[in-house]
Each structure stands twice: as structure tokens, then as C-alpha cells.
Design an enzyme around this catalytic site. Structure first.
Site, short mmCIF file in Angstrom:
data_model
loop_
_atom_site.label_atom_id
_atom_site.label_comp_id
_atom_site.label_asym_id
_atom_site.label_seq_id
_atom_site.Cartn_x
_atom_site.Cartn_y
_atom_site.Cartn_z
CB THR A 45 59.82 28.14 44.09
OG1 THR A 45 59.21 29.42 44.08
CG2 THR A 45 61.17 28.24 43.43
N GLY A 46 59.07 25.07 44.60
CA GLY A 46 59.53 23.68 44.82
C GLY A 46 59.13 22.77 43.67
CB CYS A 49 58.25 27.57 56.79
SG CYS A 49 59.47 26.94 57.95
CD GLU A 82 62.15 20.52 55.03
OE1 GLU A 82 60.95 20.80 55.23
OE2 GLU A 82 62.69 19.49 55.47
CE LYS A 103 68.99 31.42 44.10
NZ LYS A 103 68.50 32.67 44.70
N GLY A 111 61.85 26.94 50.25
CA GLY A 111 61.13 28.07 49.66
C GLY A 111 59.66 27.70 49.52
CB SER A 112 56.93 29.33 47.71
OG SER A 112 57.45 29.35 46.41
CB THR A 113 54.22 24.72 47.77
OG1 THR A 113 54.38 24.39 49.16
CG2 THR A 113 53.67 23.51 47.04
CD GLU A 139 53.34 29.81 53.36
OE1 GLU A 139 53.54 29.65 52.15
OE2 GLU A 139 54.15 29.49 54.24
P1 NAD Z 1 60.66 31.35 46.93
O1 NAD Z 1 60.23 29.99 46.57
O2 NAD Z 1 60.14 32.51 46.17
O3 NAD Z 1 62.26 31.49 46.87
C1 NAD Z 1 63.11 30.62 47.57
C2 NAD Z 1 64.46 30.60 46.89
O4 NAD Z 1 64.31 30.00 45.59
C3 NAD Z 1 65.09 31.97 46.64
O5 NAD Z 1 66.49 31.86 46.82
C4 NAD Z 1 64.76 32.23 45.18
O6 NAD Z 1 65.67 33.11 44.56
C5 NAD Z 1 64.87 30.85 44.60
N1 NAD Z 1 64.08 30.62 43.37
C6 NAD Z 1 63.03 31.33 42.90
N2 NAD Z 1 62.57 30.77 41.76
C7 NAD Z 1 63.34 29.68 41.51
C8 NAD Z 1 63.33 28.66 40.52
N3 NAD Z 1 62.45 28.66 39.52
N4 NAD Z 1 64.25 27.68 40.60
C9 NAD Z 1 65.15 27.64 41.61
N5 NAD Z 1 65.20 28.58 42.59
C10 NAD Z 1 64.30 29.58 42.55
O7 NAD Z 1 60.33 31.48 48.48
P2 NAD Z 1 60.52 32.74 49.42
O8 NAD Z 1 59.43 33.72 49.08
O9 NAD Z 1 61.93 33.19 49.40
O10 NAD Z 1 60.22 32.09 50.85
C11 NAD Z 1 58.95 31.96 51.37
C12 NAD Z 1 58.42 30.55 51.26
O11 NAD Z 1 59.36 29.62 51.79
C13 NAD Z 1 57.15 30.33 52.06
O12 NAD Z 1 56.24 29.56 51.31
C14 NAD Z 1 57.63 29.55 53.28
O13 NAD Z 1 56.63 28.78 53.92
C15 NAD Z 1 58.71 28.72 52.68
N6 NAD Z 1 59.65 28.26 53.70
C16 NAD Z 1 59.67 26.93 54.01
C17 NAD Z 1 60.52 26.46 55.03
C18 NAD Z 1 60.56 25.01 55.41
O14 NAD Z 1 61.51 24.61 56.09
N7 NAD Z 1 59.62 24.20 55.01
C19 NAD Z 1 61.34 27.37 55.70
C20 NAD Z 1 61.29 28.71 55.34
C21 NAD Z 1 60.44 29.14 54.33
#
Ligand code: NAD
Length: 488
Positions: A227-228, A279, A245, A172, A223-225, A376
Site C-alpha cells: 500500500t505504501g 510491524c 512506515e 483516517k 501500513g503495508s509496503t 511477513e
Molecule cells: P494496509 O496497508 O492494508 O492498510 C493501512 C491503511 O491504509 C488502512 O487505513 C487502509 O484502509 C489504508 N489503505 C488501504 N489501501 C490504500 C490505498 N491504496 N491508499 C491509501 N490508503 C490505503 O495495512 P494493514 O493491513 O492495515 O496493516 C498491516 C501492515 O502495516 C503490515 O505490513 C505491518 O508491518 C505494517 N505496519 C507498519 C508499522 C510501522 O511503523 N512501520 C506499524 C504498524 C503496521
């Protein structure tokens, strides 16, 4: 023939699937819609997971050489459509076309490289009586969730490893940048058995459906911490394997011996490449006081002179922030910095016209406890910070809940290495950043993640160990012939 300008469909069980509803994908440089992408319904997600489950048994039994060829094919398909992928990428993501090559070409290269990787087999014991070995077998159905900053490359990181190791996949992309991944799904339909590689797009509901889905065995999430943490919570219901990640607030530590003219440009791009939406961008730059002024002048000159604008217009190297929510977030951080009385070496004036443009913004030595330093920003807003004692710089760099990466800049390799070893992060670069390769493990420490991507360690995350211990054939020992008189 894949048409990159229209027909954005999901790939479910090898078929094109339109959504009952759609989401608009917006060009961040113009705020005009680029296209509509399907908004996956719950039933459609269930169908994708069911297709993946059905395909898994056959795919795991497919000889590894065929799986290698399939993963390499992903690279070939991207390579064969470089221009189309690149243009579509710029339209949906905003990054200037001149800067997209490393992502699109890099994704092709990545798939080719991963297709050659080998899973280890460990012989634990080999004795006349017993053989015990541990192999690494696929987990089942992988749910991959990808952010909007590197939508194609981060997708490939998950697809290549999951498929090579024999898993089926439902991926996704972010709702902000689904188009390149939808096209990759379409382009791969004829090359993979139905159900092995499913692509679904949609709004905010789809991610949580994936992470809670009982038919999915592993989540590979970037994605973000914040959401993680939600992903981990949801995945716990069925004890899914997870690789997370997450975010970072990477420090760059510039030692006093550097040649400022030589490091200024790579340091600038470390902070502002992809408009800071990386990131592992340098998000806090600690500079020794002896050279602080010189570094500030050099970075400021670059920030003012590097052209920013619509990524399709020739000459631009910096693009917009990718989406409105992120634009508003960076604007709020800038407003907060101003309210705090922080001063700007350059930038600080977000565009008021069309497009989410914020010029490269450098804050002049703000307080360590300010949001400018501690949060961040994930945008073109970077604090330049002064230090006099390297121990203090290291302590400040480490005083973070994040531990993704960091960098040290020096011509004295011994001094640089001594600093690198003390940084509490999964990756440390010396005199560069963002050198991420398929053969190099990449892992976030602290709240920057759980697990590893890339390298053999990353590949193993798509597997579970299976130990097979064999007592060698049990053959009844021949009876000793009774010796005469023995019973006497
Ligand atoms: P995000 O966490 O908002 O979204 C990431 C993904 O998760 C999207 O596809 C989103 O639709 C999905 N999502 C949102 N809520 C969800 C949930 N409750 N359950 C499951 N999936 C959900 O992050 P973003 O704004 O798209 O990306 C930016 C962040 O990602 C920054 O914090 C950046 O540092 C981090 N990032 C980390 C790495 C790494 O390798 N460590 C790489 C790139 C980006």
C-alpha cells in the site's frame, strides 16, 4: 459526555457527521458486529479537507504554548476515559483487555510527552552585517492513514506531532478498527478549534482519495509496503511530502551464551504479542544450534500454555487475528508450509469455530527460501531457524527487502553490539523488542519505509525548513567631510 457504546460519528469542522452509508465493524473474537461506522463520501472528505485548510492559518499562528496545551489535552482525554477506550479497543481490535493498557495508557503518555517537544532553530550565520537562521514551519494539511494493529497508538503518533507543529489534520483509521479514533475525535471537539482535527472513517475508497487530494500537503502513512507504494504514487501528483512506515520481517538473533530460561518469555512475546500483528514483531528467530533444542522446548511450552480466547474474558492473553482477510492469509501460509513438508513444533491448526483464532504456531527450522521465512505473515506464525555461524545468521537476517527492526539476544554486550551494528535495519534492540518511545527516532530502512517517526527527527517530518537571512539594516555611511585642500 461521550457515550462509548453508540453514536459513532466522524468529526468534520468540529461537528458530528454521520455517513450516507455505513460500514460494519466486526468483533474478531465472535464475528458479531460491534457497531456501524460512517462510510465517508467524497463530498464529506472534501468538506473535511476544506475545514482543515481554513483552520490551518489560525492554528499555525496560535502560540506554541496553546498548541502544547491542546496536544497534552489529547493525553488527558484518553487518560480520563481509559476503561471506555480499552473496552472498545478490545471489541474492535481483538487484543485481550489485559494487554490493552500499554496501548491506551501509552497513547495518553505519548501525547503528553510530545506536547513538551521543542523544534530546533539553527543560527546559520551571525556576523555584524548579517543574520541567517533556519526554523521549521508547518506544512499545511496532513492526511494521516493508520492500520488496524495499533489503531489508537499509531493514530496518536501522527496527531500529536502534526498538531504540535501547527498543521491541521485529517485522519483516517482502518475500516477494520475505526471506533476508538472516532470516539477520540468526538471527545476532542470541545477542546480544539473546528477544522484542526478531523476524523473520517470509511471503506477502501477513502485512502486513495486522501493520498491524491490536492488540498492535502503531507501524508503520514503506516501500513503495508504494497500500500505504501500506492500512496507514494498517488502523492506524487501534487508532490506531497510523505512519511511511510511500512512492513517488516524482523530477525531475532539468539547467541549461544544466553540464559534460555530468562529470555524465553520476552522472546515469545516479541514474536506473538498482539498475535504477531506487530510491524516490529520477531518474525524470524535465528537460534544457535547449541541451544536450538532448549529454545524450541521453552517457546513451545509457552505457546501451549498461554491462554488464548475472547479478549473480554478474564485470563486470556492472546486474542484472535484481527480480521477475516488476515486470518485467511495466515491460514494460507500455514497450508503452504504443510504442503512443503515443513514441520510444526506447535500450533498449525486454525480454529474452525467462531472467531479468527490461530494458536501460536512455531515452524521447526523451515528452508530459508520458504514463504514461512521470506514473507511477513503478520500473524501468529513464526519460523525458528538454526544457525552455526553468526556471520551466516547476520547474512540471512539481512537478505530481505525489508529493514524495519531486529533484535539480538546475548549476555555478552560486546558481542551483541557487534551483531547489532551489522543489521541493516532502522532499529535494533538488544535483549528486548518493541521499546518505542516518543524521544527515539524510528525509521524503516529499505522497503520498510521512507522518513522517520518520533524524536525530534520525527517531529521535523511535519514541518518544512524556512531560512530567513537578514542583511542588517542598511544605513548610509556618513559622508567623510571634505578636507581642506583635498581637491587641490
Ligand atoms: P494496509 O496497508 O492494508 O492498510 C493501512 C491503511 O491504509 C488502512 O487505513 C487502509 O484502509 C489504508 N489503505 C488501504 N489501501 C490504500 C490505498 N491504496 N491508499 C491509501 N490508503 C490505503 O495495512 P494493514 O493491513 O492495515 O496493516 C498491516 C501492515 O502495516 C503490515 O505490513 C505491518 O508491518 C505494517 N505496519 C507498519 C508499522 C510501522 O511503523 N512501520 C506499524 C504498524 C503496521
Amino acid at each position: 459526555m461521550v457515550d462509548f457504546t453508540r453514536d459513532f460519528t466522524m468529526t468534520i469542522d468540529g461537528e458530528a457527521v454521520v455517513g450516507d452509508a455505513t460500514i460494519d465493524v466486526i468483533n474478531p473474537a465472535t464475528e458479531e458486529p460491534v457497531a456501524r461506522a460512517p462510510d465517508c463520501s467524497r463530498d464529506q472528505l472534501d468538506a473535511a479537507v476544506a475545514a482543515a485548510r481554513a483552520a490551518f492559518t489560525g492554528w499555525r499562528a496560535t502560540p506554541i504554548e496553546q498548541r502544547r496545551a491542546a496536544v497534552a489535552k489529547i493525553g488527558e482525554v484518553i487518560g480520563a476515559h481509559m476503561q471506555e477506550f480499552s473496552r472498545l479497543f478490545t471489541l474492535e481490535q481483538g487484543r485481550p483487555l489485559a494487554m490493552v493498557g500499554p496501548e491506551v495508557g501509552g497513547a495518553a503518555f505519548w501525547a503528553q510527552q510530545v506536547s513538551q517537544q521543542e523544534l530546533p532553530v539553527t543560527v546559520n550565520e551571525e556576523t555584524p552585517n548579517r543574520r541567517s537562521e533556519t526554523r521549521h514551519v508547518p506544512i499545511g494539511v496532513v492526511g494521516a492513514i493508520v492500520p488496524w494493529n495499533f489503531p489508537l497508538m499509531i493514530g496518536i503518533w501522527k496527531i500529536a506531532g502534526a498538531l504540535l507543529t501547527g498543521n491541521a489534520l485529517v485522519i483516517k483509521p482502518s475500516p477494520y478498527t475505526p471506533l476508538t479514533m472516532l470516539k477520540l475525535g468526538e471527545a476532542m471537539r470541545e477542546h480544539l478549534p473546528p477544522g484542526v482535527f478531523n476524523v473520517v472513517s470509511g471503506g477502501d475508497a477513502v485512502g486513495p482519495w486522501i493520498t491524491a487530494h490536492p488540498g492535502i500537503d503531507k501524508i503520514s502513512f503506516t501500513g503495508s509496503t504494497a500500500t505504501g507504494k500506492r500512496v507514494m504514487e498517488n502523492a506524487s501528483a501534487s508532490l506531497k511530502r510523505i512519511t511511510l512506515e511500512l512492513g517488516g520481517n524482523d530477525a531475532a538473533i539468539v547467541l549461544p551464551d544466553v540464559d534460555v530460561a530468562a529470555i524465553a518469555e520476552p522472546l515469545f512475546w516479541a514474536a506473538f504479542g498482539n498475535s504477531g500483528q506487530v510491524c516490529t514483531a520477531a518474525k524470524r528467530i535465528y537460534v544457535h544450534e547449541d541451544i536450538y533444542g532448549e529454545v524450541a522446548t521453552a517457546l513451545t511450552a509457552l505457546a501451549r500454555n498461554i491462554p488464548m480466547g475472547d479478549g473480554l474474558a478474564e485470563g486470556n492473553l492472546l486474542g484472535p487475528v484481527q480480521n477475516r482477510a488476515q486470518f485467511e492469509r495466515v491460514k494460507a501460509l500455514i497450508a503452504q508450509a504443510k504442503a512443503n513438508g515443513e514441520t510444526f513444533l506447535t500450533g498449525g491448526e486454525p480454529s474452525e469455530g467462531k472467531g479468527y483464532f490461530i494458536p501460536a504456531t512455531i515452524v521447526d527450522n523451515p528452508p530459508e527460501d520458504s514463504a514461512t521465512v521470506q514473507e511477513e505473515a503478520f500473524g501468529p506464525l513464526v519460523p525458528l531457524l538454526k544457525y552455526s555461524d553468526v556471520d551466516d545468521a547476520i547474512a540471512r537476517a539481512n537478505a530481505s527487502d525489508y529493514g524495519l527492526a531486529g533484535s539480538v539476544w546475548s549476555n555478552d554486550m560486546e558481542a551483541a553490539l557487534a551483531v547489532a551494528e551489522r543489521l541493516e535495519t532502522g532499529t535494533v534492540w538488544i535483549n528486548e523488542t518493541l521499546y518505542v518511545m516518543p524521544w527515539t527516532p524510528f525509521a524503516g530502512h529499505k522497503q520498510s519505509g521512507i522518513g522517520v517517526e518520533h524524536g525530534i527527527e520525527g517531529l521535523l517530518e511535519f514541518t518544512v525548513p524556512q531560512t530567513i537571512t537578514a542583511r542588517k539594516p542598511l544605513v548610509a555611511a556618513p559622508r567623510e567631510p571634505a578636507t581642506e585642500g583635498a581637491e587641490a
